[in-house]
Design a protein around this motif. Structure first.
Motif, PDB file in Angstrom:
ATOM      1  N   TRP A   1     -11.041 -12.672  39.189  1.00  0.00           N
ATOM      2  CA  TRP A   1     -10.064 -11.620  38.979  1.00  0.00           C
ATOM      3  C   TRP A   1     -10.124 -10.571  40.072  1.00  0.00           C
ATOM      4  CZ3 TRP A   1      -6.185 -12.887  36.327  1.00  0.00           C
ATOM      5  CH2 TRP A   1      -6.314 -13.772  35.265  1.00  0.00           C
ATOM      6  N   LYS A   2     -11.282 -10.456  40.751  1.00  0.00           N
ATOM      7  CA  LYS A   2     -11.370  -9.515  41.868  1.00  0.00           C
ATOM      8  C   LYS A   2     -10.499  -9.941  43.039  1.00  0.00           C
ATOM      9  CE  LYS A   2     -15.967  -7.642  41.084  1.00  0.00           C
ATOM     10  NZ  LYS A   2     -17.351  -7.582  41.607  1.00  0.00           N
ATOM     11  N   THR A   3     -10.179 -11.219  43.140  1.00  0.00           N
ATOM     12  CA  THR A   3      -9.337 -11.669  44.250  1.00  0.00           C
ATOM     13  C   THR A   3      -7.933 -11.096  44.155  1.00  0.00           C
ATOM     14  OG1 THR A   3      -8.710 -13.699  43.092  1.00  0.00           O
ATOM     15  CG2 THR A   3     -10.609 -13.824  44.571  1.00  0.00           C
ATOM     16  N   PHE A   4      -7.550 -10.638  42.969  1.00  0.00           N
ATOM     17  CA  PHE A   4      -6.223 -10.043  42.804  1.00  0.00           C
ATOM     18  C   PHE A   4      -6.232  -8.546  43.110  1.00  0.00           C
ATOM     19  CE2 PHE A   4      -5.818 -13.867  40.224  1.00  0.00           C
ATOM     20  CZ  PHE A   4      -4.605 -14.344  40.671  1.00  0.00           C
ATOM     21  N   LEU A   5      -7.408  -7.972  43.312  1.00  0.00           N
ATOM     22  CA  LEU A   5      -7.503  -6.555  43.629  1.00  0.00           C
ATOM     23  C   LEU A   5      -7.230  -6.351  45.119  1.00  0.00           C
ATOM     24  CD1 LEU A   5     -10.690  -5.650  41.583  1.00  0.00           C
ATOM     25  CD2 LEU A   5      -8.306  -5.321  40.930  1.00  0.00           C
TER      26      LEU A   5
ATOM     27  N   PHE B   1      -3.412 -15.474  49.539  1.00  0.00           N
ATOM     28  CA  PHE B   1      -2.910 -16.775  49.088  1.00  0.00           C
ATOM     29  C   PHE B   1      -2.756 -16.808  47.567  1.00  0.00           C
ATOM     30  CE2 PHE B   1      -3.789 -21.118  47.601  1.00  0.00           C
ATOM     31  CZ  PHE B   1      -2.716 -21.759  48.173  1.00  0.00           C
ATOM     32  N   LEU B   2      -3.769 -16.358  46.831  1.00  0.00           N
ATOM     33  CA  LEU B   2      -3.677 -16.363  45.367  1.00  0.00           C
ATOM     34  C   LEU B   2      -2.599 -15.421  44.868  1.00  0.00           C
ATOM     35  CD1 LEU B   2      -7.353 -16.529  44.055  1.00  0.00           C
ATOM     36  CD2 LEU B   2      -5.554 -18.221  43.812  1.00  0.00           C
ATOM     37  N   VAL B   3      -2.528 -14.242  45.455  1.00  0.00           N
ATOM     38  CA  VAL B   3      -1.523 -13.265  45.015  1.00  0.00           C
ATOM     39  C   VAL B   3      -0.114 -13.783  45.297  1.00  0.00           C
ATOM     40  CG1 VAL B   3      -0.625 -10.940  45.400  1.00  0.00           C
ATOM     41  CG2 VAL B   3      -3.085 -11.307  45.245  1.00  0.00           C
ATOM     42  N   TYR B   4       0.109 -14.329  46.487  1.00  0.00           N
ATOM     43  CA  TYR B   4       1.441 -14.802  46.856  1.00  0.00           C
ATOM     44  C   TYR B   4       1.854 -16.017  46.021  1.00  0.00           C
ATOM     45  CZ  TYR B   4       0.773 -11.779  50.890  1.00  0.00           C
ATOM     46  OH  TYR B   4       0.545 -10.702  51.705  1.00  0.00           O
ATOM     47  N   THR B   5       0.937 -16.957  45.844  1.00  0.00           N
ATOM     48  CA  THR B   5       1.298 -18.143  45.064  1.00  0.00           C
ATOM     49  C   THR B   5       1.504 -17.790  43.597  1.00  0.00           C
ATOM     50  OG1 THR B   5      -1.042 -18.738  44.832  1.00  0.00           O
ATOM     51  CG2 THR B   5       0.215 -19.813  46.599  1.00  0.00           C
ATOM     52  N   PHE B   6       0.704 -16.856  43.075  1.00  0.00           N
ATOM     53  CA  PHE B   6       0.903 -16.415  41.693  1.00  0.00           C
ATOM     54  C   PHE B   6       2.281 -15.772  41.540  1.00  0.00           C
ATOM     55  CE2 PHE B   6       0.637 -13.007  38.524  1.00  0.00           C
ATOM     56  CZ  PHE B   6       0.360 -13.763  37.399  1.00  0.00           C
TER      57      PHE B   6
ATOM     58  N   HIS C   1       9.508 -23.424  51.960  1.00  0.00           N
ATOM     59  CA  HIS C   1       8.431 -24.112  52.685  1.00  0.00           C
ATOM     60  C   HIS C   1       8.741 -24.142  54.176  1.00  0.00           C
ATOM     61  CE1 HIS C   1       5.186 -26.990  53.392  1.00  0.00           C
ATOM     62  NE2 HIS C   1       6.041 -27.663  54.144  1.00  0.00           N
ATOM     63  N   ARG C   2       9.977 -24.335  54.492  1.00  0.00           N
ATOM     64  CA  ARG C   2      10.401 -24.393  55.897  1.00  0.00           C
ATOM     65  C   ARG C   2      10.323 -23.010  56.545  1.00  0.00           C
ATOM     66  NH1 ARG C   2      11.188 -28.056  59.820  1.00  0.00           N
ATOM     67  NH2 ARG C   2      12.945 -27.519  61.126  1.00  0.00           N
ATOM     68  N   LEU C   3      10.687 -21.957  55.787  1.00  0.00           N
ATOM     69  CA  LEU C   3      10.736 -20.605  56.346  1.00  0.00           C
ATOM     70  C   LEU C   3       9.367 -19.934  56.424  1.00  0.00           C
ATOM     71  CD1 LEU C   3      13.930 -19.202  54.592  1.00  0.00           C
ATOM     72  CD2 LEU C   3      13.711 -20.012  56.945  1.00  0.00           C
ATOM     73  N   LEU C   4       8.507 -20.195  55.466  1.00  0.00           N
ATOM     74  CA  LEU C   4       7.209 -19.514  55.415  1.00  0.00           C
ATOM     75  C   LEU C   4       6.243 -20.132  56.415  1.00  0.00           C
ATOM     76  CD1 LEU C   4       6.900 -19.197  51.545  1.00  0.00           C
ATOM     77  CD2 LEU C   4       7.502 -17.401  53.153  1.00  0.00           C
ATOM     78  N   SER C   5       5.444 -19.284  57.027  1.00  0.00           N
ATOM     79  CA  SER C   5       4.509 -19.786  58.037  1.00  0.00           C
ATOM     80  C   SER C   5       3.310 -20.490  57.407  1.00  0.00           C
ATOM     81  CB  SER C   5       4.044 -18.641  58.929  1.00  0.00           C
ATOM     82  OG  SER C   5       3.362 -17.665  58.157  1.00  0.00           O
ATOM     83  N   ASP C   6       2.874 -20.025  56.245  1.00  0.00           N
ATOM     84  CA  ASP C   6       1.737 -20.663  55.564  1.00  0.00           C
ATOM     85  C   ASP C   6       2.272 -21.830  54.739  1.00  0.00           C
ATOM     86  OD1 ASP C   6      -0.601 -21.375  54.335  1.00  0.00           O
ATOM     87  OD2 ASP C   6      -1.020 -19.400  53.499  1.00  0.00           O
ATOM     88  N   LYS C   7       2.007 -23.028  55.163  1.00  0.00           N
ATOM     89  CA  LYS C   7       2.560 -24.229  54.527  1.00  0.00           C
ATOM     90  C   LYS C   7       1.865 -24.577  53.218  1.00  0.00           C
ATOM     91  CE  LYS C   7       5.472 -24.638  57.792  1.00  0.00           C
ATOM     92  NZ  LYS C   7       6.807 -24.158  57.577  1.00  0.00           N
TER      93      LYS C   7
ATOM     94  N   GLY D   1       0.593 -24.382  46.469  1.00  0.00           N
ATOM     95  CA  GLY D   1      -0.162 -23.476  45.601  1.00  0.00           C
ATOM     96  C   GLY D   1       0.670 -22.968  44.432  1.00  0.00           C
ATOM     97  N   THR D   2       1.947 -22.724  44.686  1.00  0.00           N
ATOM     98  CA  THR D   2       2.843 -22.270  43.617  1.00  0.00           C
ATOM     99  C   THR D   2       2.959 -23.335  42.528  1.00  0.00           C
ATOM    100  OG1 THR D   2       4.093 -20.914  45.163  1.00  0.00           O
ATOM    101  CG2 THR D   2       5.209 -21.560  43.140  1.00  0.00           C
ATOM    102  N   TYR D   3       3.141 -24.571  42.943  1.00  0.00           N
ATOM    103  CA  TYR D   3       3.254 -25.638  41.950  1.00  0.00           C
ATOM    104  C   TYR D   3       1.924 -25.938  41.278  1.00  0.00           C
ATOM    105  CZ  TYR D   3       8.140 -26.763  42.216  1.00  0.00           C
ATOM    106  OH  TYR D   3       9.509 -26.703  42.069  1.00  0.00           O
ATOM    107  N   LEU D   4       0.814 -25.643  41.941  1.00  0.00           N
ATOM    108  CA  LEU D   4      -0.480 -25.779  41.264  1.00  0.00           C
ATOM    109  C   LEU D   4      -0.626 -24.726  40.167  1.00  0.00           C
ATOM    110  CD1 LEU D   4      -2.838 -26.615  44.250  1.00  0.00           C
ATOM    111  CD2 LEU D   4      -2.163 -28.128  42.367  1.00  0.00           C
ATOM    112  N   TRP D   5      -0.122 -23.508  40.427  1.00  0.00           N
ATOM    113  CA  TRP D   5      -0.090 -22.496  39.371  1.00  0.00           C
ATOM    114  C   TRP D   5       0.777 -22.964  38.202  1.00  0.00           C
ATOM    115  CZ3 TRP D   5      -2.983 -18.476  38.280  1.00  0.00           C
ATOM    116  CH2 TRP D   5      -3.653 -17.796  39.287  1.00  0.00           C
ATOM    117  N   LEU D   6       1.935 -23.548  38.506  1.00  0.00           N
ATOM    118  CA  LEU D   6       2.812 -24.043  37.438  1.00  0.00           C
ATOM    119  C   LEU D   6       2.115 -25.135  36.630  1.00  0.00           C
ATOM    120  CD1 LEU D   6       6.245 -24.168  39.298  1.00  0.00           C
ATOM    121  CD2 LEU D   6       5.466 -22.474  37.643  1.00  0.00           C
TER     122      LEU D   6
END
Length: 193
Positions: A34-38, A49-54, A107-113, A118-123
């Motif tokens: 949970w500290k990774t979200f701070l 990465f975690l914050v953006y994918t969440f 996916h095409r526009l974002l630099s971090d592929k 990661g988004t679908y792993l959250w889903l």
């Protein structure tokens, strides 16, 4: 006190100590997750990465809900004469395709592929958590069967197809590892101690 009782109490104390250590380790892991979200002192997230994918996963849940709300209504006249299973499959595939198209553009526009994967792993995590929660809450098998039928059409198919697509796209687009540069042979002999 006899030896057996002392050894039994000693084993119990050791077992309790190991259990407390395991519990402490799990508590530390949970706090560190949970500290990774701070945010850091600079105002940046500790794990972007975690914050953006969440955040993207919340957006994609909204896109799936909007998609199922509108696309299913548009497809109802077309699929009214079809068997229910075929109509549900067609609607689920159409919504999945529409949402995955938006994801492919991102996916095409974002630099971090890694972001869309990661988004679908959250889903997927949400999906598994909801199935486990409903399994614990619903005691009736018939109700659980209806719920799993609902999950299949409206969650498992879109999430599964998205995972497959974005795994393939990530594998295609991931950066190549940097080549390991070897030192020239002369440097090995010139090093100072």
């Amino acid at each position: 006190m006899d030896k057996n009782q002392v050894s039994r109490e000693t084993r119990e104390l050791e077992r309790e100590s190991r259990r407390q250590q395991r519990q402490k380790k799990w508590d530390e892991r949970a706090r560190s997750f949970w500290k990774t979200f701070l945010f850091t002192e600079n105002g940046k997230p500790k794990s972007g990465f975690l914050v953006y994918t969440f955040s993207l996963s919340i957006v994609f849940i909204a896109l799936l809900l909007i998609g199922f709300n509108f696309i299913v209504d548009w497809l109802s006249p077309l699929t009214a004469s079809w068997p229910v299973t075929l109509g549900n499959l067609f609607a689920s595939l159409c919504v999945s395709a529409a949402v995955m198209l938006i994801g492919a553009v991102l996916h095409r526009l974002l630099s971090d592929k890694r972001l869309m994967l990661g988004t679908y792993l959250w889903l997927l995590l949400y999906l598994v958590a909801s199935v486990i929660t409903m399994t614990l809450l619903l005691r009736d098998w018939e109700t659980m069967r209806v719920f799993l039928h609902f999950v299949l059409w409206f969650a498992a198919i879109p999430v599964g197809l998205g995972l497959v697509l974005f795994t393939l796209l990530y594998r295609r687009d991931r950066p190549a590892p940097a080549p390991v540069e070897e030192e020239p042979a002369w440097k090995k002999y010139v090093r100072r101690s």
